[in-house]
Design a protein around this motif. Structure first.
Motif, PDB file in Angstrom:
ATOM      1  N   GLN A 173       0.824  -1.210   0.000  1.00 58.03           N
ATOM      2  CA  GLN A 173       0.000   0.000   0.000  1.00 58.03           C
ATOM      3  C   GLN A 173       0.858   1.259   0.000  1.00 58.03           C
ATOM      4  OE1 GLN A 173      -3.776  -0.052   1.993  1.00 58.03           O
ATOM      5  NE2 GLN A 173      -3.331  -2.035   2.916  1.00 58.03           N
ATOM      6  N   GLY A 174       2.160   1.085  -0.246  1.00 60.13           N
ATOM      7  CA  GLY A 174       3.029   2.241  -0.446  1.00 60.13           C
ATOM      8  C   GLY A 174       3.835   2.713   0.737  1.00 60.13           C
ATOM      9  N   LEU A 175       3.787   2.010   1.865  1.00 55.46           N
ATOM     10  CA  LEU A 175       4.564   2.452   3.030  1.00 55.46           C
ATOM     11  C   LEU A 175       6.012   1.968   2.945  1.00 55.46           C
ATOM     12  CD1 LEU A 175       1.539   2.655   4.190  1.00 55.46           C
ATOM     13  CD2 LEU A 175       2.649   2.481   6.422  1.00 55.46           C
ATOM     14  N   TRP A 176       6.910   2.773   3.485  1.00 54.99           N
ATOM     15  CA  TRP A 176       8.300   2.403   3.694  1.00 54.99           C
ATOM     16  C   TRP A 176       8.489   2.172   5.184  1.00 54.99           C
ATOM     17  CZ3 TRP A 176      11.966   2.312  -0.336  1.00 54.99           C
ATOM     18  CH2 TRP A 176      11.504   2.804  -1.562  1.00 54.99           C
ATOM     19  N   PHE A 177       9.521   1.375   5.526  1.00 56.93           N
ATOM     20  CA  PHE A 177       9.718   1.042   6.939  1.00 56.93           C
ATOM     21  C   PHE A 177      11.151   1.291   7.377  1.00 56.93           C
ATOM     22  CE2 PHE A 177       5.877  -1.017   5.752  1.00 56.93           C
ATOM     23  CZ  PHE A 177       5.076  -0.888   6.880  1.00 56.93           C
ATOM     24  N   VAL A 178      11.256   1.916   8.546  1.00 58.14           N
ATOM     25  CA  VAL A 178      12.560   2.167   9.146  1.00 58.14           C
ATOM     26  C   VAL A 178      12.560   1.573  10.544  1.00 58.14           C
ATOM     27  CG1 VAL A 178      11.816   4.461   9.973  1.00 58.14           C
ATOM     28  CG2 VAL A 178      14.261   3.926   9.800  1.00 58.14           C
ATOM     29  N   CYS A 179      13.603   0.835  10.876  1.00 58.00           N
ATOM     30  CA  CYS A 179      13.703   0.279  12.230  1.00 58.00           C
ATOM     31  C   CYS A 179      14.898   0.897  12.950  1.00 58.00           C
ATOM     32  CB  CYS A 179      13.814  -1.242  12.209  1.00 58.00           C
ATOM     33  SG  CYS A 179      15.357  -1.897  11.578  1.00 58.00           S
ATOM     34  N   ALA A 180      14.811   0.908  14.249  1.00 62.24           N
ATOM     35  CA  ALA A 180      15.872   1.472  15.079  1.00 62.24           C
ATOM     36  C   ALA A 180      16.869   0.382  15.441  1.00 62.24           C
ATOM     37  CB  ALA A 180      15.266   2.068  16.349  1.00 62.24           C
ATOM     38  N   ASP A 181      18.158   0.645  15.169  1.00 62.55           N
ATOM     39  CA  ASP A 181      19.196  -0.317  15.518  1.00 62.55           C
ATOM     40  C   ASP A 181      20.534   0.410  15.552  1.00 62.55           C
ATOM     41  OD1 ASP A 181      19.563  -3.529  15.629  1.00 62.55           O
ATOM     42  OD2 ASP A 181      21.336  -2.569  14.759  1.00 62.55           O
ATOM     43  N   MET A 182      21.369   0.018  16.476  1.00 61.91           N
ATOM     44  CA  MET A 182      22.657   0.699  16.638  1.00 61.91           C
ATOM     45  C   MET A 182      23.541   0.596  15.402  1.00 61.91           C
ATOM     46  SD  MET A 182      23.609  -0.447  20.514  1.00 61.91           S
ATOM     47  CE  MET A 182      25.342  -0.171  20.148  1.00 61.91           C
ATOM     48  N   GLY A 183      23.399  -0.457  14.619  1.00 63.03           N
ATOM     49  CA  GLY A 183      24.276  -0.665  13.482  1.00 63.03           C
ATOM     50  C   GLY A 183      23.815  -0.020  12.197  1.00 63.03           C
ATOM     51  N   GLY A 184      22.826   0.862  12.269  1.00 63.20           N
ATOM     52  CA  GLY A 184      22.255   1.428  11.057  1.00 63.20           C
ATOM     53  C   GLY A 184      22.888   2.736  10.622  1.00 63.20           C
ATOM     54  N   THR A 185      22.249   3.372   9.660  1.00 58.03           N
ATOM     55  CA  THR A 185      22.665   4.676   9.152  1.00 58.03           C
ATOM     56  C   THR A 185      22.170   5.759  10.107  1.00 58.03           C
ATOM     57  OG1 THR A 185      22.465   3.853   6.896  1.00 58.03           O
ATOM     58  CG2 THR A 185      22.508   6.247   7.177  1.00 58.03           C
ATOM     59  N   THR A 186      23.006   6.756  10.357  1.00 51.95           N
ATOM     60  CA  THR A 186      22.579   7.851  11.227  1.00 51.95           C
ATOM     61  C   THR A 186      21.262   8.433  10.729  1.00 51.95           C
ATOM     62  OG1 THR A 186      24.871   8.399  11.727  1.00 51.95           O
ATOM     63  CG2 THR A 186      23.234  10.102  12.167  1.00 51.95           C
ATOM     64  N   MET A 187      20.328   8.605  11.629  1.00 49.22           N
ATOM     65  CA  MET A 187      18.968   8.973  11.235  1.00 49.22           C
ATOM     66  C   MET A 187      18.914  10.279  10.447  1.00 49.22           C
ATOM     67  SD  MET A 187      17.301  10.103  14.875  1.00 49.22           S
ATOM     68  CE  MET A 187      17.827  11.583  15.728  1.00 49.22           C
ATOM     69  N   TYR A 188      19.856  11.186  10.706  1.00 51.51           N
ATOM     70  CA  TYR A 188      19.844  12.468   9.998  1.00 51.51           C
ATOM     71  C   TYR A 188      20.218  12.315   8.526  1.00 51.51           C
ATOM     72  CZ  TYR A 188      19.881  14.127  14.820  1.00 51.51           C
ATOM     73  OH  TYR A 188      19.570  14.344  16.142  1.00 51.51           O
ATOM     74  N   ASP A 189      20.794  11.176   8.160  1.00 55.24           N
ATOM     75  CA  ASP A 189      21.204  10.946   6.769  1.00 55.24           C
ATOM     76  C   ASP A 189      20.157  10.182   5.967  1.00 55.24           C
ATOM     77  OD1 ASP A 189      23.631  12.218   7.267  1.00 55.24           O
ATOM     78  OD2 ASP A 189      24.625  10.350   7.869  1.00 55.24           O
ATOM     79  N   LEU A 190      19.016   9.888   6.573  1.00 50.68           N
ATOM     80  CA  LEU A 190      17.961   9.134   5.897  1.00 50.68           C
ATOM     81  C   LEU A 190      16.807  10.037   5.497  1.00 50.68           C
ATOM     82  CD1 LEU A 190      17.799   6.002   8.240  1.00 50.68           C
ATOM     83  CD2 LEU A 190      18.698   6.069   5.905  1.00 50.68           C
ATOM     84  N   ASP A 191      16.184   9.716   4.383  1.00 54.43           N
ATOM     85  CA  ASP A 191      14.983  10.415   3.945  1.00 54.43           C
ATOM     86  C   ASP A 191      13.783   9.695   4.560  1.00 54.43           C
ATOM     87  OD1 ASP A 191      12.832  11.589   2.728  1.00 54.43           O
ATOM     88  OD2 ASP A 191      13.543  11.317   0.673  1.00 54.43           O
ATOM     89  N   LEU A 192      13.179  10.294   5.577  1.00 52.61           N
ATOM     90  CA  LEU A 192      12.105   9.655   6.330  1.00 52.61           C
ATOM     91  C   LEU A 192      10.749  10.306   6.075  1.00 52.61           C
ATOM     92  CD1 LEU A 192      14.054   9.200   9.702  1.00 52.61           C
ATOM     93  CD2 LEU A 192      13.744   7.535   7.856  1.00 52.61           C
ATOM     94  N   LYS A 193      10.634  10.991   4.941  1.00 53.78           N
ATOM     95  CA  LYS A 193       9.358  11.622   4.587  1.00 53.78           C
ATOM     96  C   LYS A 193       8.460  10.617   3.866  1.00 53.78           C
ATOM     97  CE  LYS A 193      11.460  15.034   2.377  1.00 53.78           C
ATOM     98  NZ  LYS A 193      12.865  14.908   2.792  1.00 53.78           N
ATOM     99  N   GLY A 194       7.200  10.996   3.678  1.00 52.65           N
ATOM    100  CA  GLY A 194       6.267  10.136   2.957  1.00 52.65           C
ATOM    101  C   GLY A 194       5.597   9.112   3.854  1.00 52.65           C
ATOM    102  N   PRO A 195       4.911   8.125   3.258  1.00 51.28           N
ATOM    103  CA  PRO A 195       4.205   7.094   4.043  1.00 51.28           C
ATOM    104  C   PRO A 195       5.224   6.199   4.746  1.00 51.28           C
ATOM    105  CG  PRO A 195       3.589   7.044   1.697  1.00 51.28           C
ATOM    106  CD  PRO A 195       4.782   7.902   1.809  1.00 51.28           C
TER     107      PRO A 195
END
Length: 249
Positions: A173-195
């Motif tokens: 239905q068009g949603l993207w998913f982001v999970c929280a984890d210490m080994g990920g990309t710094t949140m400020y470097d991700l595009d978290l807009k949209g569904p």
């Protein structure tokens, strides 16, 4: 959609528990005494299976501890403090507001205070709902309601059998998913807009492997201190407000 409050209590005794199932009460968990296999208990177990209720076999001593009446007859049902919503209710709420869907998905949060705090954050951040799994996670208890500081009256919560499958369905239905984890990309470097769906993991183990594999992004929160992790509800708040910041741009 506002959440509708129910009584949120323990129901004891075979007839009372059976009537609760048949009257449509939302039962989070059924405790049954080990070794009870007579007809009435089997009828209750069939109702529990029909409603996909979690059944926990326990010793009589455990039931005695849980019992308030001391007349449990080998069965105690724990009802939810609020009715659960459907995931579609949340998507419809987003459509009604003309907004891109913003959902919280919680992977086996077991602490009721954490769940309540996350629901509070979800409400304040403008999320359209919170999704929790049926098993190995706390339900909508009175403690959760209190910790939410009233947010549970306004933020719908859905309970699903399989969080990974729910993510797959929502992706369609068009949603993207982001999970929280210490080994990920710094949140400020991700595009978290949209569904978007924000996935927060269990207090001790984080997001499970199967759920993490369904996520499109893994976000880490920059930390400069001497310890290596945040409380689940705090991590949810930090990431949620980065999503809010980006949605406001």
């Amino acid at each position: 959609m506002d959440q509708e409050m129910t009584e949120g209590m323990r129901i004891e005794g075979r007839n009372a528990v059976l009537e609760a199932f048949r009257s449509g009460k939302t039962i989070d968990k059924l405790y049954v005494q080990e070794g009870c296999k007579d007809g009435p208990v089997q009828t209750i177990l069939r109702e529990a299976k029909k409603h996909d209720t979690i059944v926990q076999l326990v010793k009589k001593e455990r039931l005695d501890q849980l019992s308030e009446t001391k007349k449990h007859q080998g069965v105690i049902a724990q009802t939810a403090a609020y009715h659960y919503a459907e995931v579609e209710d949340m998507l419809q709420a987003a459509r009604d507001k003309g907004e891109a869907p913003f959902l919280f998905l919680l992977d086996n949060i077991e602490d009721p205070h954490n769940l309540g705090a996350i629901i509070r954050t979800a409400n304040l951040a403008g999320a359209h709902g919170v999704i929790i799994p049926k098993r190995r996670a706390v339900g909508l208890t009175a403690t959760v309601a209190k910790a939410s500081a009233g947010a549970l009256s306004y933020t719908p919560v859905a309970k699903v059998t399989n969080l990974g499958n729910t993510i797959k369905e929502l992706k369609e239905q068009g949603l993207w998913f982001v999970c929280a984890d210490m080994g990920g990309t710094t949140m400020y470097d991700l595009d978290l807009k949209g569904p978007i769906g924000l996935v927060i993991g269990n207090e001790g183990e984080g997001v499970s492997r199967l759920v993490r594999e369904q996520c499109d992004f893994v976000a880490s929160i920059p930390m400069k201190g001497d310890i290596d992790s945040l409380n689940a509800s705090v991590a949810a708040s930090v990431l949620a407000y980065e999503i809010v910041r980006q949605r406001l741009q």
